[in-house]
Design an enzyme around this catalytic site. Structure first.
Site, PDB file in Angstrom:
ATOM      1  N   TRP A 172       0.834  -1.212   0.000  1.00 39.96           N
ATOM      2  CA  TRP A 172       0.000   0.000   0.000  1.00 39.96           C
ATOM      3  C   TRP A 172       0.858   1.247   0.000  1.00 39.96           C
ATOM      4  CZ3 TRP A 172      -1.067   3.370   4.416  1.00 39.96           C
ATOM      5  CH2 TRP A 172      -0.400   3.016   5.601  1.00 39.96           C
ATOM      6  N   ASP A 173       2.148   1.099   0.240  1.00 39.35           N
ATOM      7  CA  ASP A 173       3.102   2.200   0.133  1.00 39.35           C
ATOM      8  C   ASP A 173       2.938   2.944  -1.197  1.00 39.35           C
ATOM      9  OD1 ASP A 173       3.943   0.241   1.957  1.00 39.35           O
ATOM     10  OD2 ASP A 173       6.059   0.746   1.724  1.00 39.35           O
ATOM     11  N   LYS A 183       4.120   2.270  15.928  1.00 39.88           N
ATOM     12  CA  LYS A 183       5.209   2.098  14.967  1.00 39.88           C
ATOM     13  C   LYS A 183       5.219   3.210  13.932  1.00 39.88           C
ATOM     14  CE  LYS A 183       6.796  -1.445  11.671  1.00 39.88           C
ATOM     15  NZ  LYS A 183       6.268  -2.526  10.825  1.00 39.88           N
ATOM     16  N   GLN A 184       4.050   3.560  13.459  1.00 38.38           N
ATOM     17  CA  GLN A 184       3.936   4.623  12.457  1.00 38.38           C
ATOM     18  C   GLN A 184       2.548   5.216  12.586  1.00 38.38           C
ATOM     19  OE1 GLN A 184       3.866   1.504   9.097  1.00 38.38           O
ATOM     20  NE2 GLN A 184       2.920   3.271   8.154  1.00 38.38           N
ATOM     21  N   GLU A 223       1.520  -1.483  13.053  1.00 32.91           N
ATOM     22  CA  GLU A 223       1.586  -2.943  13.145  1.00 32.91           C
ATOM     23  C   GLU A 223       2.033  -3.419  14.529  1.00 32.91           C
ATOM     24  OE1 GLU A 223       4.110  -3.475   9.752  1.00 32.91           O
ATOM     25  OE2 GLU A 223       2.443  -4.123   8.477  1.00 32.91           O
TER      26      GLU A 223
END
Lengths: 765, 765
Positions: B356-357, B599-600, B487
């Site tokens: 999906w990046d 994480k992000q 994640e």
């Protein structure tokens, strides 16, 4: 389901030869004697589909772990139940033609019998070989309970259509493989292959673990019962040794090869060939028939104490005996270095020998049917692993002596590696503490706690204290990210069972600290010195225990399996199309996880352990809420539900669950019996009769019963060894008979009434 | 962090030879041309630690999946980025002694330069060999943008201490291995190894996928610039072909081998040796120097549009150019069958080319710096995979054309297999719909939606409709059991980002259905006919979208990342001991999961996508709540935070995040650069300048800017291709300069003010 086993009260019987069923029967007809065991593989060569397996207790292999994406904390090794060198093999040639049931022109009258009463396995058939020779074959095999390093085979052949030359080639073979190997590594290193007259030996040790073993055999040839002195020809290569016995046999004569074989291990002996020679001498001196007689006596003794009879329902009778038989084949409680593997000696699946199954399911069976030392041995096994459990917790970031027992182990080290189980299915720790409580409750033997148990309880309490965290939002302690007994939920918050058990573990540990301090001060000081436990730490534990959060629905008036359970689409199992089941074979994992479906008792497991913390109304409410979502896709599920259904007087439901637990493998409910039997859940079957129908409990140091009987049964009976007193309970349609052995009176409760039993007098109530 | 790269505005420079850094530099100095790429491996043999890699776009291998316990729905194969046959190899012998930097007595003045402006890579050093011969070496290499099947090497040696015999052995080798192989399977099958004069060819195809390739080379020897006609000696075996060029060289003379090589693939040609011969002829006809000149021109053209300048901060300048350079090396948008792998052509990790990046991070970069067809190609790539996405959803139990795009793919099939990601990280589906919206918003090209996008949107809306379930308890639709962009949480309920995106996807699909019905009725009828979509189904979708549940804290006034987030121990990252970080290397997975650490961007990713749905106050509240728990251990994290910090006028924080995203690999923040570069997150670096500092948005079909400048910078500039108009924006300390090219005026917004730009006139504001 797959129902091909004939109903019989004492034997497991298969009639007719079906190649498709060979692997299933290899599991069902497995034999074992606590020290070793084996699948019911054919002695002669078989080129059809088969799963070869022979296993030695305590001999395992730390296979290199196989995972997808590595997670910190995973163990590097996954212990595997290890297929051991083959000693049962006997090649058979008839006029030079190999006997192989896969290639025979005809197989007539094939049958197998596993005689549970006497502890032997027999296979017979007539076969027409490709060379048109017809023979009649009968093979009897058992693993001796008395000489537990030895097994014996009597391989009999009668020529049916003319004189023939029979060649028997008994052999030993260490060139075996494991079905359940991760990387196809070699597991065994063979160091010597020797032969002397009728005897042969293979010395081999496992790679890495270096378990030294000697596999041995010795054979004798007989015609019509007379021994033929015969110096066999030797065949030998690096991994195999065989002896050839050739004999011309007249039509109608019986030629028989008696083969004795087995294993000695370095755990018990220094010089293995020497020990093997001694073991063989004993067996051969007895001879097949006398050794078989001893086997019958040994099993009679086991049954004397552990048998359960059921009248009026032969399938139920066969089921419970099969379960009791397999449990005794797997573990006899002689060695505290051993435990009860989930597949026993019948397969390799799951790896490892020890799960929480032992504490939650097996200990009650062994406590009540054996001497209390057997259960104590099982507890001591965990005490011996305490340091490893502390190490295991350290790997996951815990400190200060917190102990997390592994999910699966052989030697105390974790050898499971799926994060959602390995790291999160931490309720296992609670079952280990519960077993200590349960042992004391049943046996009255407190000594285990000051001697060993207290240290285990401290390690476990420390774990729960550290594992819980404070939720400012709830103003309570919570336990986040766990997997409960229902493995169809992963990484949930506040699994009620886990939280409840955690609190109980701390409370129980604190109580025992006080008791040991009061009554066993020397032990107390030793343990406090060793664990460096302070009052301050204990009060921190108590803070967690006293402020634990339990998810509860005011609306439904039930404890919730976990936070958010009521957000699920609450469609009951009965409304699920049959084609969707079993969901673990039909659905993707995410779909299972977000469904309400329960693999095995979870909240209800807590109600089982802590029954007296809840009223019968509460039990009923929770049973009615959760059972309709339960798919029972774990072998450990039906027994707990059977017990609770019986308690709630739902006898038809209790009976259905009973059949499912007792005949799970015989009728292959889950279509996987070929992988091996579900040994540990078999103890649950015993519980569903004794605790379920019999309503046995221990209350205030006394046995208590609430006997009920399924309408399908005329009567049933079981025996309980309660603090060295043997009580036989026979439940009939409208009465209960109690027979106590020994010298003194014993007070019990029956349906709430106190009754004093006099020894050796049947009391009918 | 590991800072050894010299700061330079246009080049990446390493000075000094450190064996420990060889693998890191092999990643950092990687070169590529969109069609192929390679790590900066040495041409000559190197016996030290190295990670060899050369990759061909679109050539992959479906490796047999490796998991622990199999879960239903896992793909059987996991596509691997495939190391391709080596064409760069040149063995070098000096008076018979092999040149090997690992064994030289001395290596002096070693340096590497990756010249980003001109698109070439150079390595030079002096070496004293074990035989005491001293030589000076300079090797220049590039992969041609113009002839994208060809690369060129100029390997120059000058003897420094006497006349020597130099032997060059250029070779091709298909006996290569993959670092990232699951079962050590063989990936390539070599079918022919041929040689003709100075040329050689190896034809090989991948196992299973049968991608046919030809690897080729042709070499020429020069002394002091003069070609030496020389018929090389051939060395040949089954997997390798080499040519020997031997030349006596005087001290101070320059001997040079020009080697051309590369790959042709069956995707582009039928007769591969013929096509390779043609490619070689073109390259050799140009010669090394002329081909290098063309390379410089090609890169000048790329930079002309995509360069970002930063004045006053050479490390920041170098960082952004490195990111832009690597993105262009990876993907130039020429082929809609290709996509942007997370490691590009610099390593094998993660497998698969498409995440999906691409939609969330890469499309904005390619939209603004290339022709709009490049972004359209990337959208079309997903349209081409729609059938596979429907199949993928079916495997997980969805029906009726619901589409779930894979987490990782090469050809549309899922090739990832951890249940918590593969089955549960479903927000990826939303990013694919968002990219369609984003493409239209930026380019104004609606045609993609009726032609292709609408079908994709219907499949995605169907998925969300089926995936949501009704919670009677909440009287809302919920989405249970998901993994969000963060994640470090698995299998959570009601991840706000996922729920929000799901609702938006349905709303957007419904809106487009109406628009296409109104304006493109023929397409509408075609799509409705194909998808069999009914009004009733659409109203079912709307019911879900209109009643979606969003976890919210009244107390904190923030949307909650997921149900139960506030139960965590909310200790901020700044209070976490440094020794515990990065947590993904120091903590076990369960500990990470129950921590609050992010994480992000997760909730903040939603605020990034749907910025205009929320007020700046809301953004600030959420940023202040979540950022302190964010560990930024994903390469995709700092860029989003940099953009939002800039929006909130927290320029120092925005700058810190910018440095972290732009120099992630150059300074090896996460200690893993040796595995390859983080290509897709490099597009996020571009976003953090253009959208973050520049504040670029598209509002009502017009560009809008809110320029800000970090105090460390004097000025910066970037260019935007907006609907075929090129606008250069230069931001200085106290002014912004705008330069529009083309013919017509364009209206934009700057800091909220409407401005009309006239072409070719600098507007200073």
């Amino acid at each position: 389901m797959q129902e091909y086993i004939k109903a019989d009260p004492w034997s497991i019987i298969e009639e007719g030869f079906d190649k498709e069923l060979v692997k299933s029967s290899e599991s069902i007809f497995s034999i074992g004697n606590g020290a070793m065991g084996q699948r019911a593989n054919f002695e002669e060569n078989y080129t059809g589909d088969t799963f070869q397996g022979s296993y030695i207790a305590g001999v395992y292999y730390p296979d290199k772990t196989r995972v997808g994406w590595w997670k910190n904390g995973y163990p590097e090794y996954f212990a595997k139940v290890l297929n051991a060198p083959n000693w049962i093999g006997v090649e058979v040639f008839v006029n030079g033609e190999p006997l192989d049931l896969n290639t025979c022109k005809k197989v007539i009258g094939f049958s197998r019998e596993l005689n549970m009463k006497e502890g032997w396995y027999k296979r017979q058939f007539k076969a027409v070989l490709p060379n048109d020779v017809k023979i009649s074959v009968k093979v009897t095999r058992f693993l001796s309970i008395d000489l537990d390093e030895v097994g014996a085979i009597n391989y009999e052949i009668i020529p049916e259509n003319g004189d023939v030359e029979i060649k028997f080639v008994p052999y030993l073979d260490s060139g075996i493989t494991n079905e359940d190997s991760n990387w196809d590594d070699k597991f065994w290193n063979t160091t010597s292959v020797t032969s002397e007259g009728n005897k042969a030996f293979i010395e081999a040790h496992t790679m890495k673990t270096n378990f030294e073993t000697c596999t041995f055999m010795e054979s004798r040839l007989f015609v019509d019962g007379k021994v033929i002195e015969n110096n066999p020809t030797e065949q030998k290569d690096e991994l195999r040794i065989a002896h050839e016995y050739v004999q011309t046999v007249k039509q109608g004569e019986t030629v028989a090869l008696h083969k004795f074989g087995g294993y000695t291990v370095a755990r018990n002996h220094k010089a293995l060939v020497e020990a093997s020679t001694k073991a063989l001498k004993k067996a051969v001196d007895f001879g097949f028939d006398a050794l078989l007689d001893k086997q019958k006596q040994a099993w009679a003794k086991i049954w004397e104490m552990s048998d359960i009879t059921i009248q009026g329902d032969v399938k139920a009778q066969q089921g419970i005996r099969f379960n009791i038989f397999q449990l005794n084949q797997t573990y006899l409680g002689k060695d505290s270095r051993l435990n009860i593997g989930p597949k026993g000696f019948t397969g390799e699946k799951y790896g490892g020998s020890t799960y929480w199954d032992t504490e939650a399911y097996c200990i009650p069976f062994y406590m009540a049917t054996k001497d209390q030392n057997v259960a104590r041995s099982l507890l001591k096994y965990r005490y011996n692993h305490l340091d490893k459990a502390i190490e295991n917790a350290q790997k996951l970031g815990f400190s200060n002596g917190a102990a997390l027992y592994p999910m699966v182990t052989m030697n105390g080290e974790e050898c499971h590696n799926e994060w959602e189980i390995t790291f999160e299915e931490i309720h296992r720790n609670g079952a280990i503490a519960f077993a200590i409580f349960n042992y004391y409750r049943f046996t009255g033997d407190y000594s285990y706690i000051p001697e060993m148990g207290l240290e285990v309880l401290i390690g476990i309490a420390r774990f729960w204290h550290q594992r819980a965290s404070f939720s400012a939002d709830k103003n309570k302690y919570v336990i986040l990210g766990v997997t409960g007994p229902n493995e169809y939920e992963n990484n949930v918050n506040n699994n009620w069972y886990t939280n409840y058990l955690a609190k109980w573990c701390i409370d129980f540990a604190v109580e025992q600290l006080q008791k040991v301090d009061d009554g066993y001060n020397e032990d107390y000081l030793r343990v406090i010195g060793k664990t460096k436990l302070t009052d301050n730490e204990v009060s921190q534990w108590e803070k967690v225990a006293n402020n634990m959060y339990f998810p509860y629905s005011e609306d439904k008036k039930v404890f919730l399996q976990q936070d958010g359970f009521l957000d699920k689409e609450l469609i009951t199992v009965s409304d699920l199309p049959k084609a969707q089941r079993p969901i673990n074979q039909k659905w993707s994992w995410d779909r299972i996880l977000r469904s309400p479906y329960i693999k095995q008792a979870d909240v209800l497991q807590g109600f089982y352990f802590f029954e007296d913390h809840f009223s019968e109304e509460e039990l009923e409410k929770h049973f009615d809420f959760y059972e309709p979502f339960t798919v029972h896709e774990s072998s450990l599920s039906p027994c707990v539900h059977s017990i609770q259904a019986a308690k709630l007087n739902r006898m038809q439901q209790a009976y259905t669950f009973y059949l499912r637990t007792s005949r799970l493998d015989l009728d292959d409910y889950n279509k996987e019996v070929e992988e091996g039997l579900h040994i540990t859940s078999m103890a649950g079957t015993w519980m569903s009769i004794v605790e379920g129908f019999g309503g046995m409990r221990v209350v205030d140091d006394k046995l208590s019963f609430e006997p009920k009987i399924p309408e399908q049964w005329e009567a049933y009976s079981f025996k309980i060894n309660f603090r060295d007193r043997i009580l036989k309970v026979t439940v009939k349609k409208d009465s209960t008979e109690l027979l106590l052995t020994g010298q003194e009176d014993m007070s019990i409760r029956l349906k709430g009434e106190r009754i004093v039993l006099q020894p050796n007098t049947v009391k009918v109530v």
